[in-house]
Design an enzyme around this catalytic site. Structure first.
Site, short mmCIF file in Angstrom:
data_model
loop_
_atom_site.label_atom_id
_atom_site.label_comp_id
_atom_site.label_asym_id
_atom_site.label_seq_id
_atom_site.Cartn_x
_atom_site.Cartn_y
_atom_site.Cartn_z
N LEU A 176 0.83 -1.21 0.00
CA LEU A 176 0.00 0.00 0.00
C LEU A 176 0.86 1.26 0.00
O LEU A 176 0.56 2.23 -0.70
CB LEU A 176 -0.94 0.01 1.21
CG LEU A 176 -2.11 -0.96 1.15
CD1 LEU A 176 -2.93 -0.88 2.44
CD2 LEU A 176 -3.00 -0.67 -0.05
N TYR A 177 1.93 1.25 0.76
CA TYR A 177 2.80 2.42 0.82
C TYR A 177 3.43 2.70 -0.54
O TYR A 177 3.35 3.82 -1.07
CB TYR A 177 3.88 2.21 1.87
CG TYR A 177 4.94 3.28 1.89
CD1 TYR A 177 4.66 4.55 2.39
CD2 TYR A 177 6.22 3.04 1.40
CE1 TYR A 177 5.62 5.56 2.39
CE2 TYR A 177 7.20 4.03 1.41
CZ TYR A 177 6.90 5.28 1.91
OH TYR A 177 7.85 6.27 1.90
N LEU A 178 4.06 1.68 -1.13
CA LEU A 178 4.75 1.90 -2.40
C LEU A 178 3.78 2.20 -3.53
O LEU A 178 4.08 3.00 -4.41
CB LEU A 178 5.61 0.68 -2.74
CG LEU A 178 6.84 0.47 -1.86
CD1 LEU A 178 7.56 -0.81 -2.23
CD2 LEU A 178 7.79 1.67 -1.96
#
Length: 306
Positions: A176-178
């Site tokens: 989700l972050y990347l």
């Protein structure tokens, strides 16, 4: 490891006079400036003579940063803003334009880090929405609010403090972050082509590992070469002073090319690493389910269906 971190970071600012030439008397907006890289960068720009406008969600920490800058004679305005709230983003943009009349440099530094497996995030919609809001939707909304005024003046500089993970192979637990960082990275790179003739420069600054609150809870990043928040801020300051299209540790470009050519082997290696590296303790302890699975117990359904 700390010394190695300095060698694995982007080019750093070595001549403060070049930063002063770029920002003195100009309005520099920095998001996520209540601590870490954003706070250090705000101090560098204010010391170089800029009118700094900082924002973050943590009002108390933000005011501490502003007070420190003012104690040195710097010019700074602080605004408590949640980038996930459209109304707050628009109100912040309006306040900056009302108080200062323009934005010369816009630094997207705010971000939400998330190192958690999809198995734990699957029943936590907050992980999806909060990460997208902080890393993609909020920065897009702020840019779109300020961009017409930058284009009207025919000048400006937008700096995206992204992550070196954009140039690396796929990394388990950072999905989700990347993905959210990649979404904004590509959006900004695309619009850069549209606004190039308007006198607006865009810099994608791919920050390596830094010793900040975002990485403090990760049991892998803390073992990797890292740089201090101050060193990382000097790297971003270099990008502000020199306006490159891309700021990154140069060997990462070779890594990016090899990752594309060897995607299959790299993904298989990442899968093996995922099985060997445990879930970060803090991330797992906070991964309380927010909703039920859509159709009961998966194992029970699998057994029932054979």
């Amino acid at each position: 490891m700390h010394l190695a971190g300095r060698f694995t970071s982007t080019r750093t600012l070595r001549r403060p006079d070049l930063l002063a030439r770029a920002v003195r008397g100009r309005v520099v907006v920095i998001t996520g400036a209540s601590s870490g890289v954003g706070a250090a960068l705000a101090g560098l720009c204010a010391d170089a003579g800029a009118q700094v406008v900082i924002c973050a969600r943590s009002a108390d920490l933000l005011e501490e940063v502003a007070s420190e800058i003012r104690s040195r004679g710097g010019l700074v305005d602080a605004h408590c803003v949640d980038l996930g709230d459209d109304d707050q983003v628009r109100a912040f943009a309006a306040a900056v334009l009302r108080d200062h009349g323009r934005v010369d440099v816009l630094v997207h530094n705010a971000g939400k880090s998330l190192n958690r497996s999809v198995a734990l995030s699957g029943v936590r919609p907050k992980d999806l929405h909060a990460t997208l809001a902080a890393n993609y939707i909020g920065p897009v909304r702020l840019t779109m609010a300020l961009l017409p005024y930058m284009r009207a003046r025919g000048e400006g500089h937008i700096v995206n403090v992204s992550t070196a993970g954009m140039l690396m192979p796929a990394v388990p637990r950072w999905s989700l972050y990347l993905a959210s960082k990649a979404a904004f990275d590509w959006w900004l790179r695309c619009i850069a082509c549209e606004i190039a003739d308007d006198g607006i420069d865009v810099t994608s600054h791919y920050l390596g590992s830094a010793r900040t609150k975002m990485s403090a809870s990760d049991n892998v990043l803390t073992r990797l070469p890292s740089q201090s928040a101050e060193d990382a801020a000097r790297g971003v300051a270099h990008s502000i002073a020199h306006r490159p299209r891309v700021g990154a540790w140069r060997p990462l470009f070779a890594v990016a090319g090899m990752s594309a050519l060897l995607r299959g082997p790299a993904d298989r290696l990442a899968a093996r690493a995922y099985r060997r590296i445990p879930e970060p303790r803090l991330s797992a302890s906070r991964a309380l389910p927010q909703e039920d699975l859509v159709f009961g117990d998966p194992a029970e359904l699998a057994q029932r269906c054979g």
